[in-house]
Enzyme design. Structure first.
Site, PDB file in Angstrom:
ATOM      1  N   ASN A   7       0.867  -1.178   0.000  1.00 24.96           N
ATOM      2  CA  ASN A   7       0.000   0.000   0.000  1.00 24.96           C
ATOM      3  C   ASN A   7       0.906   1.231   0.000  1.00 24.96           C
ATOM      4  OD1 ASN A   7      -1.861   1.965   0.471  1.00 24.96           O
ATOM      5  ND2 ASN A   7      -2.773   0.984   2.278  1.00 24.96           N
ATOM      6  N   HIS A 172     -12.388   4.244  -0.840  1.00 28.16           N
ATOM      7  CA  HIS A 172     -12.455   3.407   0.374  1.00 28.16           C
ATOM      8  C   HIS A 172     -13.277   2.148   0.129  1.00 28.16           C
ATOM      9  CE1 HIS A 172     -11.918   7.209   3.074  1.00 28.16           C
ATOM     10  NE2 HIS A 172     -10.757   6.595   2.895  1.00 28.16           N
ATOM     11  N   HIS A 200     -16.732   4.895   7.089  1.00 26.78           N
ATOM     12  CA  HIS A 200     -15.279   4.745   7.231  1.00 26.78           C
ATOM     13  C   HIS A 200     -14.742   6.097   7.685  1.00 26.78           C
ATOM     14  CE1 HIS A 200     -11.209   3.207   6.039  1.00 26.78           C
ATOM     15  NE2 HIS A 200     -11.000   4.510   6.050  1.00 26.78           N
ATOM     16  N   GLY A 323     -10.026   4.565  12.118  1.00 26.06           N
ATOM     17  CA  GLY A 323      -9.515   5.131  13.375  1.00 26.06           C
ATOM     18  C   GLY A 323     -10.583   5.747  14.268  1.00 26.06           C
ATOM     19  N   GLU A 326     -13.775   3.192  14.859  1.00 26.13           N
ATOM     20  CA  GLU A 326     -13.493   2.034  15.715  1.00 26.13           C
ATOM     21  C   GLU A 326     -13.232   2.445  17.159  1.00 26.13           C
ATOM     22  OE1 GLU A 326     -10.220  -0.162  13.948  1.00 26.13           O
ATOM     23  OE2 GLU A 326     -11.219  -0.072  11.993  1.00 26.13           O
TER      24      GLU A 326
HETATM   25  P1  ADP Z   1      -5.988   6.658   7.911  1.00 26.89           P
HETATM   26  O1  ADP Z   1      -7.086   7.191   7.076  1.00 26.89           O
HETATM   27  O2  ADP Z   1      -4.755   7.475   7.848  1.00 26.89           O
HETATM   28  O3  ADP Z   1      -5.772   5.170   7.806  1.00 26.89           O
HETATM   29  P2  ADP Z   1      -6.955   6.004  10.576  1.00 26.89           P
HETATM   30  O4  ADP Z   1      -7.999   5.034  10.177  1.00 26.89           O
HETATM   31  O5  ADP Z   1      -5.762   5.497  11.293  1.00 26.89           O
HETATM   32  O6  ADP Z   1      -6.535   6.943   9.378  1.00 26.89           O
HETATM   33  O7  ADP Z   1      -7.680   7.097  11.496  1.00 26.89           O
HETATM   34  C1  ADP Z   1      -7.006   8.203  11.985  1.00 26.89           C
HETATM   35  C2  ADP Z   1      -7.971   9.042  12.798  1.00 26.89           C
HETATM   36  O8  ADP Z   1      -8.528   8.231  13.838  1.00 26.89           O
HETATM   37  C3  ADP Z   1      -7.301  10.228  13.466  1.00 26.89           C
HETATM   38  O9  ADP Z   1      -8.123  11.365  13.377  1.00 26.89           O
HETATM   39  C4  ADP Z   1      -7.204   9.763  14.916  1.00 26.89           C
HETATM   40  O10 ADP Z   1      -7.203  10.840  15.801  1.00 26.89           O
HETATM   41  C5  ADP Z   1      -8.487   8.983  15.036  1.00 26.89           C
HETATM   42  N1  ADP Z   1      -8.468   8.151  16.238  1.00 26.89           N
HETATM   43  C6  ADP Z   1      -7.698   7.089  16.544  1.00 26.89           C
HETATM   44  N2  ADP Z   1      -7.956   6.655  17.799  1.00 26.89           N
HETATM   45  C7  ADP Z   1      -8.926   7.457  18.301  1.00 26.89           C
HETATM   46  C8  ADP Z   1      -9.645   7.548  19.543  1.00 26.89           C
HETATM   47  N3  ADP Z   1      -9.402   6.706  20.541  1.00 26.89           N
HETATM   48  N4  ADP Z   1     -10.566   8.529  19.686  1.00 26.89           N
HETATM   49  C9  ADP Z   1     -10.817   9.389  18.704  1.00 26.89           C
HETATM   50  N5  ADP Z   1     -10.194   9.362  17.507  1.00 26.89           N
HETATM   51  C10 ADP Z   1      -9.258   8.421  17.313  1.00 26.89           C
END
Ligand code: ADP
Length: 613
Positions: A7, A172, A200, A323, A326
């Site tokens: 990726n 996505h 997502h 992120g 979940e």
């Molecule tokens: P990407 O699109 O880069 O793969 P991710 O799926 O890792 O992104 O998501 C990143 C986002 O998820 C960020 O805004 C991060 O702050 C948020 N995030 C991760 N853990 C938490 C949490 N416990 N509470 C709120 N937001 C979170």
């Protein structure tokens, strides 16, 4: 079967080696800050030096062999999957990569200038480094290939849209498809019986209406900029704002691009960060801009959820993933708090307690009596890609033996209940068989009916017998426009939430409340045929047809298996005309779904246990 999944992002690369069946990882590598002076590489979580990483190709030349060296001895790589952001209209499913496919991905760079060239660099390097296995491109847009025209069209002049391919592609898709399937598995349901809204919510964010297994609406459009509020992307704005900013002279095209893609979204609203965790923390400390960022983010998503429920005429489950989806109970709470009108009731305790991991990748956060399930689901795009790759690797063997499939073109017709026959033709009336059809026991009747839509009507529409337990009218897309109704593509008998229509016979009229469909192209086959082709009932396959003067490949062909059937593919008149098919047309099955998706490890929701809560 172990698959390498690569990726490539704008300044990063992730490569995983995992088992396509269990999803278990045998090795993981990531590189960050490519092109900068201090790139870093992690192999199985340990930081390692990486000097030459000016480009993605250079970085992979060093890092990929290193990852392969670290694998346990019994791990043999069977295929390599590449995430490719934009597949345009051309790539509607994963495809084995050859030089032609590479070129096609390069040609699509106009639509995704920030992503496709980098994806391609990864493909070229990996094909050099691991030359002897099948490389597969898996597209973020592919799942959305089923968007109906009304959902994918922008209200711009059609000529311009056609010339420049201006349409909603959606992104996505790998994640939306994966979490939709995971949610269905958890609920112990067939995805093709569910209406889902998948949210997502990562740095990029999008929402998708998954109706009976197909994407029929999604918030990202021609580019990944449209729709929800994202980390640094604005999502929806009035296009008039862009004109205004350009006219004002303060912005040119590049600075506008930067404004909308890099400086907006959560970062722009909060003025401090694109990271939802920090925003939530600061909002808790009283930061008004961060509070506004959370409000706009949640409001926009709730608006989409309501709209997509309306588009599907209801929703069975709403899924939060990535992120934010979940991990953030707060955002899930804010989005779900006013969805009671959809029958979705949040279980506050379960929402707060939800913790996802590989052992429990799904948490139900709705109450036991909630008609619409609310689920937090862990996404795993590498696992999804590995499954797709394994299917193409397995498929090669399965398609070895060839059995031609006769193709029949069905004109518009109706199936009726005996009660309806009697209203239209008189009490006690019995249909008169006119000629037998290929499927045993089925016949075209002497009788016809008039089908009356809001716009136009068809006289003499043939009734097919014998009578059934539902009334069903099967028309083509062209008929749909003539009649003036929206008939969804459905398998026979699947008429929930379909439009109705008026039928008229010599003795009376019936106003059907539902039952008009555009038949999903399908193949009837016996269990022996199914075994031969390596498919199961309700699988979806690809068939190449010949016998006309316009050879054509039909994707999205539904398999129906019964000992009472005879091998035959049914398409409608539009589809037959598209291929100019003659009477002796034949089809060849050219791709089948692998079994991996169907056999996915299940973490099934137990309704009895839920009711006891
Ligand atoms: P990407 O699109 O880069 O793969 P991710 O799926 O890792 O992104 O998501 C990143 C986002 O998820 C960020 O805004 C991060 O702050 C948020 N995030 C991760 N853990 C938490 C949490 N416990 N509470 C709120 N937001 C979170």
């Amino acid at each position: 079967m172990y698959i390498v999944v690569i990726n490539c992002g704008s300044s990063s690369i992730k490569a995983d080696v995992l088992d396509h069946y269990s999803g278990k990882y045998a090795g993981r590598m990531s590189i960050e800050r490519i092109g900068e002076s201090n790139p870093v590489m992690y192999v199985d979580g340990n930081q390692e030096p990486l000097k030459n990483a000016a480009t993605h190709e250079e970085a992979l030349e060093v890092a990929l062999p290193r990852l392969l060296d670290c694998l346990p001895e019994d791990v043999q790589v069977a295929g390599v999957g590449h995430r490719v952001v934009h597949g345009g209209s051309q790539f509607q499913r994963p495809v084995r990569i050859d030089d032609e496919v590479e070129q096609a991905i390069a040609d699509l760079s106009d639509l995704a200038p920030l992503h496709n060239p980098i994806n391609l660099a990864g493909i070229r390097a990996a094909r050099r480094i691991i030359p002897d296995v099948c490389h597969v491109a898996v597209f973020d847009t592919a799942f959305h290939a089923t968007l109906p025209t009304r959902a994918r069209s922008y209200a711009l002049p059609q000529d311009l849209s056609d010339k420049l391919d201006l349409r909603r592609y959606g992104f996505h898709g790998i994640s939306h498809a994966f979490v939709a399937q995971r949610a269905a598995d958890y609920l112990g349901a067939d995805l093709r019986d569910l209406r889902l809204i998948t949210c997502h919510l990562g740095n990029g964010a999008s929402v998708c209406a998954v109706e009976y297994g197909r994407s029929i609406e999604t918030s990202m459009g021609l580019t990944p900029l449209e729709g929800l509020v994202m980390g640094t992307r604005s999502g929806d704005v009035d296009p008039g704002i862009l004109i205004h900013l350009l006219r004002d002279g303060e912005f040119d095209v590049d600075s506008l691009d930067d404004l909308l893609n890099q400086q907006s979204g959560l970062a722009g609203l909060s003025g401090v960060t694109n990271d939802m965790r920090d925003i939530i923390e600061r909002a808790g400390e009283g930061d008004d801009r961060c509070r506004l960022a959370i409000q706009v983010f949640s409001h926009r998503l709730r608006k989409y959820v309501g709209a997509y429920a309306a588009v599907m005429g209801g929703v069975d489950a709403i899924v939060f993933t990535a992120g934010i989806g979940e991990n953030s109970a707060l955002i899930r709470h804010r989005v779900a708090q006013r969805l009671e009108f959809l029958g979705a009731h949040l279980n506050e305790e379960a929402n707060r307690a939800a913790e996802l991991d590989d052992e429990s990748p799904v948490a139900r956060i709705s109450t036991a009596t909630s008609r619409t399930h609310l689920l937090a689901v862990e996404t795993d795009e590498s696992y999804a890609i590995a499954e797709d790759v394994s299917q193409l690797v397995l498929e090669k063997d399965r398609l070895a033996g060839h059995r031609p499939i006769p193709v029949a073109v069905s004109a518009r017709h109706v199936h009726l209940r005996q009660e309806t026959v009697e209203v239209l033709f008189g009490e006690g009336y019995q249909l008169t068989p006119r000629n037998d059809l290929s499927q045993p026991g089925q016949y075209a009747a002497e009788e016809t009916v008039r089908v009356i839509g809001p716009n136009d009507e068809f006289s003499s529409v043939r009734i097919l017998g014998p009578t059934r337990n539902i009334d069903q009218v099967e028309i083509s897309r062209t008929d749909e426009f003539a009649l003036g109704i929206d008939a969804p593509v459905r398998g026979s008998g699947d008429i929930a939430n379909t439009p109705g229509i008026i039928l008229e016979g010599p003795q009376g009229r019936v106003e059907l409340q539902q039952g008009v469909i555009c038949a999903w192209r399908h193949i009837h086959m016996t269990p022996d045929d199914a075994k031969h082709f390596g498919v199961s009932d309700r699988d979806v396959v690809e068939v190449a047809v010949s016998g006309g003067d316009r050879d054509l490949v039909f994707g999205d062909v539904l398999i129906r298996v019964s000992p009472d059937f005879q091998l035959e593919m049914h398409i409608d008149t539009d589809e037959g005309n598209a291929a100019n098919l003659g009477a002796d047309a034949k089809g060849t099955l050219i791709s089948t779904p692998g079994q991996a998706r169907l056999q996915r490890r299940k973490t099934t929701f137990d309704p009895v246990e839920a009711a006891a809560e």
